[in-house]
Motif scaffolding. Structure first.
Motif, PDB file in Angstrom:
ATOM      1  N   ARG A 177       0.824  -1.210   0.000  1.00  0.00           N
ATOM      2  CA  ARG A 177       0.000   0.000   0.000  1.00  0.00           C
ATOM      3  C   ARG A 177       0.864   1.270   0.000  1.00  0.00           C
ATOM      4  NH1 ARG A 177      -2.348  -3.873   2.944  1.00  0.00           N
ATOM      5  NH2 ARG A 177      -1.276  -3.272   4.862  1.00  0.00           N
ATOM      6  N   SER A 178       1.962   1.221  -0.720  1.00  0.00           N
ATOM      7  CA  SER A 178       2.817   2.405  -0.830  1.00  0.00           C
ATOM      8  C   SER A 178       2.438   3.198  -2.073  1.00  0.00           C
ATOM      9  CB  SER A 178       4.291   1.995  -0.866  1.00  0.00           C
ATOM     10  OG  SER A 178       4.535   1.190  -1.996  1.00  0.00           O
ATOM     11  N   ARG A 179       3.070   4.344  -2.243  1.00  0.00           N
ATOM     12  CA  ARG A 179       2.684   5.280  -3.295  1.00  0.00           C
ATOM     13  C   ARG A 179       3.657   5.276  -4.470  1.00  0.00           C
ATOM     14  NH1 ARG A 179      -2.304   6.207  -3.040  1.00  0.00           N
ATOM     15  NH2 ARG A 179      -2.164   8.311  -3.925  1.00  0.00           N
ATOM     16  N   GLY A 180       4.464   4.261  -4.570  1.00  0.00           N
ATOM     17  CA  GLY A 180       5.394   4.182  -5.688  1.00  0.00           C
ATOM     18  C   GLY A 180       6.798   3.844  -5.229  1.00  0.00           C
ATOM     19  N   MET A 224      12.962  -1.739 -14.720  1.00  0.00           N
ATOM     20  CA  MET A 224      11.972  -2.661 -14.162  1.00  0.00           C
ATOM     21  C   MET A 224      10.708  -1.935 -13.700  1.00  0.00           C
ATOM     22  SD  MET A 224      13.011  -5.610 -14.681  1.00  0.00           S
ATOM     23  CE  MET A 224      14.517  -6.535 -15.030  1.00  0.00           C
ATOM     24  N   VAL A 225      10.862  -0.742 -13.142  1.00  0.00           N
ATOM     25  CA  VAL A 225       9.676   0.025 -12.755  1.00  0.00           C
ATOM     26  C   VAL A 225       8.898   0.423 -14.006  1.00  0.00           C
ATOM     27  CG1 VAL A 225       8.815   2.086 -11.607  1.00  0.00           C
ATOM     28  CG2 VAL A 225      10.737   0.831 -10.620  1.00  0.00           C
ATOM     29  N   ALA A 226       9.615   0.852 -15.055  1.00  0.00           N
ATOM     30  CA  ALA A 226       8.947   1.183 -16.316  1.00  0.00           C
ATOM     31  C   ALA A 226       8.246  -0.037 -16.897  1.00  0.00           C
ATOM     32  CB  ALA A 226       9.968   1.745 -17.307  1.00  0.00           C
ATOM     33  N   GLU A 227       8.893  -1.199 -16.807  1.00  0.00           N
ATOM     34  CA  GLU A 227       8.286  -2.439 -17.283  1.00  0.00           C
ATOM     35  C   GLU A 227       7.033  -2.783 -16.487  1.00  0.00           C
ATOM     36  OE1 GLU A 227       9.368  -5.342 -19.669  1.00  0.00           O
ATOM     37  OE2 GLU A 227       9.537  -3.342 -20.510  1.00  0.00           O
ATOM     38  N   MET A 228       7.052  -2.510 -15.186  1.00  0.00           N
ATOM     39  CA  MET A 228       5.882  -2.748 -14.351  1.00  0.00           C
ATOM     40  C   MET A 228       4.668  -2.002 -14.897  1.00  0.00           C
ATOM     41  SD  MET A 228       5.256  -1.650 -10.362  1.00  0.00           S
ATOM     42  CE  MET A 228       4.906   0.074 -10.792  1.00  0.00           C
ATOM     43  N   VAL A 229       4.867  -0.741 -15.217  1.00  0.00           N
ATOM     44  CA  VAL A 229       3.765   0.068 -15.739  1.00  0.00           C
ATOM     45  C   VAL A 229       3.369  -0.416 -17.138  1.00  0.00           C
ATOM     46  CG1 VAL A 229       3.047   2.397 -16.393  1.00  0.00           C
ATOM     47  CG2 VAL A 229       4.470   2.043 -14.348  1.00  0.00           C
ATOM     48  N   LYS A 230       4.345  -0.643 -17.971  1.00  0.00           N
ATOM     49  CA  LYS A 230       4.082  -1.066 -19.348  1.00  0.00           C
ATOM     50  C   LYS A 230       3.325  -2.395 -19.395  1.00  0.00           C
ATOM     51  CE  LYS A 230       6.695  -2.433 -23.512  1.00  0.00           C
ATOM     52  NZ  LYS A 230       8.071  -2.570 -24.066  1.00  0.00           N
ATOM     53  N   ARG A 231       3.812  -3.378 -18.663  1.00  0.00           N
ATOM     54  CA  ARG A 231       3.191  -4.707 -18.691  1.00  0.00           C
ATOM     55  C   ARG A 231       1.852  -4.699 -17.963  1.00  0.00           C
ATOM     56  NH1 ARG A 231       6.709  -8.876 -20.245  1.00  0.00           N
ATOM     57  NH2 ARG A 231       8.818  -8.131 -20.671  1.00  0.00           N
ATOM     58  N   GLU A 245       3.421   9.379 -18.241  1.00  0.00           N
ATOM     59  CA  GLU A 245       2.924  10.256 -17.187  1.00  0.00           C
ATOM     60  C   GLU A 245       2.592   9.464 -15.920  1.00  0.00           C
ATOM     61  OE1 GLU A 245       0.818  13.880 -19.720  1.00  0.00           O
ATOM     62  OE2 GLU A 245      -0.253  11.974 -19.460  1.00  0.00           O
ATOM     63  N   ILE A 246       2.130   8.251 -16.097  1.00  0.00           N
ATOM     64  CA  ILE A 246       1.880   7.397 -14.931  1.00  0.00           C
ATOM     65  C   ILE A 246       3.202   7.087 -14.234  1.00  0.00           C
ATOM     66  CG2 ILE A 246       1.102   5.113 -14.174  1.00  0.00           C
ATOM     67  CD1 ILE A 246      -0.976   5.244 -16.451  1.00  0.00           C
ATOM     68  N   VAL A 247       4.233   6.740 -15.013  1.00  0.00           N
ATOM     69  CA  VAL A 247       5.564   6.497 -14.436  1.00  0.00           C
ATOM     70  C   VAL A 247       6.015   7.728 -13.649  1.00  0.00           C
ATOM     71  CG1 VAL A 247       7.993   6.071 -14.958  1.00  0.00           C
ATOM     72  CG2 VAL A 247       6.220   4.834 -16.226  1.00  0.00           C
ATOM     73  N   PHE A 248       5.836   8.905 -14.223  1.00  0.00           N
ATOM     74  CA  PHE A 248       6.259  10.158 -13.579  1.00  0.00           C
ATOM     75  C   PHE A 248       5.615  10.324 -12.205  1.00  0.00           C
ATOM     76  CE2 PHE A 248       5.855  14.720 -12.748  1.00  0.00           C
ATOM     77  CZ  PHE A 248       7.156  15.168 -12.987  1.00  0.00           C
ATOM     78  N   ASN A 249       4.365   9.908 -12.066  1.00  0.00           N
ATOM     79  CA  ASN A 249       3.626  10.110 -10.818  1.00  0.00           C
ATOM     80  C   ASN A 249       3.948   9.082  -9.739  1.00  0.00           C
ATOM     81  OD1 ASN A 249       1.280  12.316 -10.782  1.00  0.00           O
ATOM     82  ND2 ASN A 249       1.587  11.610 -12.895  1.00  0.00           N
ATOM     83  N   ILE A 250       4.575   7.966 -10.092  1.00  0.00           N
ATOM     84  CA  ILE A 250       4.838   6.933  -9.080  1.00  0.00           C
ATOM     85  C   ILE A 250       6.318   6.592  -8.941  1.00  0.00           C
ATOM     86  CG2 ILE A 250       2.552   5.903  -9.439  1.00  0.00           C
ATOM     87  CD1 ILE A 250       3.975   3.592 -10.919  1.00  0.00           C
ATOM     88  N   PHE A 251       7.186   7.305  -9.659  1.00  0.00           N
ATOM     89  CA  PHE A 251       8.597   6.905  -9.661  1.00  0.00           C
ATOM     90  C   PHE A 251       9.502   8.126  -9.599  1.00  0.00           C
ATOM     91  CE2 PHE A 251      12.144   4.602 -12.216  1.00  0.00           C
ATOM     92  CZ  PHE A 251      12.774   4.236 -11.036  1.00  0.00           C
ATOM     93  N   TYR A 280      19.170  11.022 -19.101  1.00  0.00           N
ATOM     94  CA  TYR A 280      18.654  10.560 -20.392  1.00  0.00           C
ATOM     95  C   TYR A 280      17.747   9.349 -20.209  1.00  0.00           C
ATOM     96  CZ  TYR A 280      18.700   9.452 -25.396  1.00  0.00           C
ATOM     97  OH  TYR A 280      18.329   9.205 -26.706  1.00  0.00           O
ATOM     98  N   LEU A 281      18.157   8.427 -19.348  1.00  0.00           N
ATOM     99  CA  LEU A 281      17.327   7.249 -19.096  1.00  0.00           C
ATOM    100  C   LEU A 281      16.034   7.644 -18.393  1.00  0.00           C
ATOM    101  CD1 LEU A 281      16.731   4.236 -18.998  1.00  0.00           C
ATOM    102  CD2 LEU A 281      18.099   4.094 -16.900  1.00  0.00           C
ATOM    103  N   ALA A 282      16.135   8.464 -17.353  1.00  0.00           N
ATOM    104  CA  ALA A 282      14.943   8.876 -16.613  1.00  0.00           C
ATOM    105  C   ALA A 282      13.939   9.566 -17.532  1.00  0.00           C
ATOM    106  CB  ALA A 282      15.328   9.783 -15.452  1.00  0.00           C
ATOM    107  N   ASP A 283      14.420  10.477 -18.360  1.00  0.00           N
ATOM    108  CA  ASP A 283      13.530  11.182 -19.282  1.00  0.00           C
ATOM    109  C   ASP A 283      12.888  10.219 -20.281  1.00  0.00           C
ATOM    110  OD1 ASP A 283      14.161  13.539 -18.014  1.00  0.00           O
ATOM    111  OD2 ASP A 283      15.570  14.225 -19.551  1.00  0.00           O
ATOM    112  N   SER A 284      13.642   9.228 -20.714  1.00  0.00           N
ATOM    113  CA  SER A 284      13.130   8.318 -21.747  1.00  0.00           C
ATOM    114  C   SER A 284      12.001   7.430 -21.238  1.00  0.00           C
ATOM    115  CB  SER A 284      14.277   7.450 -22.288  1.00  0.00           C
ATOM    116  OG  SER A 284      14.659   6.454 -21.345  1.00  0.00           O
ATOM    117  N   ILE A 285      12.006   7.114 -19.944  1.00  0.00           N
ATOM    118  CA  ILE A 285      10.946   6.256 -19.404  1.00  0.00           C
ATOM    119  C   ILE A 285       9.851   7.059 -18.715  1.00  0.00           C
ATOM    120  CG2 ILE A 285      12.473   4.265 -19.137  1.00  0.00           C
ATOM    121  CD1 ILE A 285      12.625   4.863 -16.148  1.00  0.00           C
ATOM    122  N   GLY A 286      10.084   8.362 -18.541  1.00  0.00           N
ATOM    123  CA  GLY A 286       9.073   9.204 -17.921  1.00  0.00           C
ATOM    124  C   GLY A 286       9.235   9.431 -16.440  1.00  0.00           C
TER     125      GLY A 286
END
Length: 613
Positions: A301-304, A321-328, A354-360, A380-386
């Motif tokens: 029950r955490s926020r990201g 892996m966090v980006a993959e979590m959202v994608k999958r 945008e979802i990644v941005f709000n939880i990561f 560069y990596l952070a921007d590419s995954i959001g």
């Protein structure tokens, strides 16, 4: 002889989530009835969850689990199925399957063999049921047989093997079931995930159907149930030594049902549409890790998540892996269901990034020893995954701590005399502020340790090891570096291109020192070969050398030097491994003393054994 609709189902359960666990079982039982399934295998301990640990030792847990049997039985009209739970009988706890058919309990099978290897500690909680013994037990006011049972249903004579039962070779229950004329064996399982482990299971299920002349049905648990172990939800049915049904593994869905039409005379023809292919290790890794992160986030029950993103391979892997979590998650569940599942229904209208941005949250924490190259690679990596990206320096904190100790010691610190201390204070100075960001955002802090670093203690306690969760600490660095190139080229993570061009480095010494991990330790491809033999296979230093020298990995002199270094560092750093954050079990072995590998904190450090080398 007619065909019967036979299936397996998996559920993603949570210890002590009585309402959720029972509801998921009811949903899958109803779906099975709607699909006219006649025989259904459910996973091991799926009423309580497998990961209850020492709560299994209580009296109340098995009692409470048993109270849910009547309402589950009511969901079995026209269906034969397995309801799996712990049952205390005559003062002893057993791992059991209650066999139910058309709203009637037929009896209770009790597991005969307990798993005690690797991550398993079943004898701590459960007792093995003796072969050939049948007794009576009361359930909801009625008496039923319990023990070493078989069951009859029309053209089928049915036996049970619960998970470990099937792995006991010539003494497994199936060896006796075949003598009783059993032609259908159901296997409710809670078999933890490890990359490529499915191949062993496929061989077991296929061979079992052939060796025991039966239809063999296997159903495993699903998801990151209790924090460390991941279950892949594998469902298989085999006849004649051939897999005839196999599902896709590691689903984000709360349950899966797979079924087909099978004849007891084993005349069922192979239908390729019912058989999912075996995936590569490179494909399994992100599927398992992203599912585990999804379950960990929603069940805690955490926020990201929050991550100190260094521009190196390990933190990059965690970020992907966090980006993959959202994608999958979005791909499997749909955006609305995914966002609802993680507690952010309001994000469903946003894009994936945008979802990644709000939880990561990610943060680059630089020092005078950091380079613009790693900063730019991280951003560069952070921007590419959001991901949300922060950047700050910690030099003032490092300087303040350094000045305090210099004043106490009445001397200046130098790299020649105080190298390790000057490196570690940088890593430790990053910890308080990244924890502060984690607390402010009510997220989970990911630590980026890998298994190779855990082997040799190449980590700073209360520094880069700080975190709530260590998602990749059971995976070796050599594989991680290879996988990042795969992720860039095959999974479309173009944001990895700068990170993949850099050698691994801690960037804790001044830049003119040109520090790299492999210079500090040894080549990672050498280390992984040593650790497999030393840790996984429990070999002595001399045994490791004798086995590896035949591979011609490097000169004998250098190989001996690396083996000595590995064993010395391994022995010296058990106290660090005792303090690592909880880790996902992803590979065939890990070095987490709370799950797979125990070693004394204090020892002579293989001193005599190293002299033999």
């Amino acid at each position: 002889m007619r065909k019967y609709r036979v299936g397996g189902a998996t559920v993603n359960q949570t210890p002590l989530d009585w309402k959720g666990n029972i509801e998921r079982l009811k949903v899958v039982l109803r779906e099975a009835r709607e699909q006219q399934v006649e025989i259904l295998c459910l996973p091991e301990l799926s009423i309580t969850g497998y990961g209850c640990e020492d709560i299994f030792l209580s009296d109340w847990l098995p009692k409470k689990a048993l109270t849910f049997i009547p309402e589950l039985v009511e969901e079995t009209k026209g269906l034969l199925t397995t309801l799996n739970l712990p049952i205390r009988h005559n003062g002893l706890l057993y791992n059991c399957t209650v066999m139910v058919q058309n709203k009637n309990i037929l009896g209770v099978y009790a597991k005969q063999y307990m798993a005690l290897d690797g991550v398993h500690y079943e004898p701590r909680w459960f007792n093995p049921w003796p072969q050939g013994v049948v007794e009576e037990i009361e359930i909801a006011g009625n008496r039923y047989p319990i023990g070493d049972l078989t069951f009859d249903f029309e053209d089928w004579k049915i036996g049970i093997e619960i998970c470990e039962d099937a792995w006991r070779g010539d003494v497994r229950p199936a060896c006796r079931l075949v003598e009783k004329g059993v032609n259908l064996i159901l296997n409710p399982s809670a078999s933890h995930f490890a990359m490529q482990k499915t191949k062993e299971r496929i061989d077991l299920v296929a061979a079992s159907s052939k060796n025991f002349n039966c239809t063999y049905v296997y159903a495993n648990l699903l998801g990151n149930e209790a924090g460390r172990m991941i279950y892949d939800g594998e469902i298989m049915i085999a006849q004649r030594g051939e897999i005839l049904l196999r599902n896709e593994l590691l689903s984000f869905k709360p349950h899966q049902l797979s079924f087909g039409d099978f004849s007891p005379d084993q005349s069922t023809e192979r239908n390729p549409d019912l058989i999912a292919p075996v995936e590569s290790k490179e494909t399994e890794f992100p599927r398992a890790c992203s599912l585990a992160l999804f379950d960990y986030m929603r069940k805690s029950r955490s926020r990201g998540y929050t991550l100190s993103l260094s521009g190196g391979a390990d933190s990059a892997t965690c970020a992907v892996m966090v980006a993959e979590m959202v994608k999958r998650g979005i791909s499997e569940l749909g955006k609305e269901t995914f966002c609802q599942s993680i507690g952010f229904p309001q994000l469903a209208k946003l894009s994936e990034k945008e979802i990644v941005f709000n939880i990561f949250n990610t943060a680059y924490q630089g020092t005078v020893n950091s380079s613009e190259t790693t900063l730019n690679a991280a951003k560069y990596l952070a921007d590419s995954i959001g991901a949300r990206f922060y950047s700050w320096t910690i030099d003032s904190t490092v300087q303040a701590n350094t000045e305090i100790i210099e004043g106490a010691l009445e001397r200046k610190l130098s790299w020649e005399q105080d190298d390790l201390a000057l490196q570690n204070i940088q890593a430790r100075s990053r910890s308080p502020i990244i924890w502060m960001l984690t607390n402010i955002t009510n997220t989970l802090l990911l630590t980026t340790s890998n298994r190779s670093e855990g082997d040799v203690g190449y980590a700073t306690m209360d520094g880069d090891t700080s975190g709530s969760l260590a998602p990749i600490s059971s995976v070796d660095k050599h594989f991680i570096r290879q996988w990042l190139r795969y992720a860039e080229e095959q999974l479309g993570y173009e944001g990895l291109k700068y990170i993949n061009s850099l050698p691994p480095t801690a960037e804790l010494r001044p830049q003119e020192h040109k520090q790299t991990d492999e210079d500090d330790l040894m080549p990672y491809h050498i280390m992984v070969e040593i650790e497999k033999l030393a840790i996984r296979d429990h070999k002595s230093p001399l045994e490791v050398f004798n086995q590896l020298k035949t591979l011609n990995l490097e000169s004998d002199t250098l190989l001996k030097e690396h083996i000595r270094k590995f064993y010395r560092l391994w022995s010296r750093n058990q106290w660090k491994r005792e303090r690592l954050a909880p880790a996902f079990h992803l590979d065939e072995f890990n070095v987490d003393p709370r799950t797979w590998c125990r070693f004394p904190i204090l020892s002579a450090g293989f001193s005599e054994e190293l002299e033999e080398l």
